[in-house]
Enzyme design. Structure first.
Site, PDB file in Angstrom:
ATOM      1  N   GLY A  12       0.827  -1.209   0.000  1.00  0.00           N
ATOM      2  CA  GLY A  12       0.000   0.000   0.000  1.00  0.00           C
ATOM      3  C   GLY A  12       0.852   1.245   0.000  1.00  0.00           C
ATOM      4  CE1 TYR A 153     -10.073  -0.378   7.985  1.00  0.00           C
ATOM      5  CE2 TYR A 153     -10.480   1.055   9.875  1.00  0.00           C
ATOM      6  CZ  TYR A 153      -9.684   0.663   8.810  1.00  0.00           C
ATOM      7  OH  TYR A 153      -8.495   1.310   8.576  1.00  0.00           O
TER       8      TYR A 153
END
Length: 265
Positions: A12, A153
């Site tokens: 990422g 999440y």
């Protein structure tokens, strides 16, 4: 850890916190490789960073076996080995649990939890060869204080944090350490569709990255971002979680509205 000459891989790494961690590692003297899902974003990030030191990148999705293989191939081909693995790639879909699709939940599990675990597992032979290696897991402040409308999440970010804690103890004395990072709301592309900025603003990705690299240099075990009020809430959540429920209750409706369209998968 002295990172001069160390070989670091950041997943990422094409934007946000990952890009800034790559930048700070380069400034500290490391050789860096980055991955991300979009080749155009990787190419732009590499061009942005190439004046700071040895940088390379490849498009790879760590949530897939092929992407993990490409990621480790980059480490061996471009870096010649691996000393620092930064598990930063992530994705989010917020909202009421009933409104989040099953495939979105599965995607969050794969990219935030399963992928980093399997990538770390596959990278361990390279890290062991280093003899002085580090795994950095980027979790979230939501792992420490769960927030309504972010339940899946919160689950995966708590999972990666506890994976890191357990792995740190498993690898104790074996030349591979583990650092866990808990950012608060940060101004990144992943937060672009979130309305949560109204609740106290956002940190810069650069500030988070600087703290992460300082933690690497000083062999810290964790980075917990946020000011005194945030740290007080984390402590209160440990000792009296009902009091945190009471404190957050008045903001529930506003939080739901702010989270409704937050999606970055």
């Amino acid at each position: 850890m002295n990172v001069t000459g160390k070989r670091a891989l950041v997943t990422g790494g094409s934007s946000g916190i990952g890009l800034e961690i790559a930048r700070e590692l380069l400034r500290a003297g490391a050789n860096v490789a980055i991955t991300g899902r979009r080749q155009d974003a990787i190419d732009l990030a590499v061009r942005t960073l190439e004046g700071l030191g040895a940088i390379s990148g490849v498009s790879a999705d760590v949530a897939t076996p092929e992407g993990r293989a490409q990621t480790l191939d980059l480490a061996t081909r471009s870096l010649g080995g691996l000393d620092i693995l930064v598990n930063n790639a992530g994705g989010v879909r917020a909202g009421r649990i009933e409104a989040i699709e099953e495939d979105e939940i599965r995607r969050m599990v794969e990219v935030n939890l399963t992928g980093p675990i399997l990538l770390t597992r596959a990278a361990l032979p390279l890290l062991r060869e280093s003899g002085d290696a580090l795994v950095v897991n980027v979790s979230s402040g939501i792992a420490l204080v769960g927030m309504a409308f972010y339940s899946p999440y919160a689950a995966v970010k708590a999972g990666i944090a506890h994976f890191g804690e357990a792995l740190r103890r498993e690898l104790d004395g074996e030349g591979v350490r583990v650092l866990t990072v808990y950012p608060t709301a940060t101004d990144t592309p992943m937060m672009a569709t979130s309305g949560l900025g109204r609740f106290g603003g956002r940190e810069t990705a650069s500030a988070v990255a600087q703290d992460v690299v300082a933690a690497i240099l000083h062999n810290r075990l964790e980075v917990v971002r946020g000011g005194p009020d945030r740290h007080a809430m984390i402590e209160l959540n440990r000792t009296d979680p009902g009091a945190v429920d009471d404190a957050l209750r008045p903001t529930k409706s506003a939080t739901e509205e702010a989270a409704r369209n937050h999606s970055a998968l």
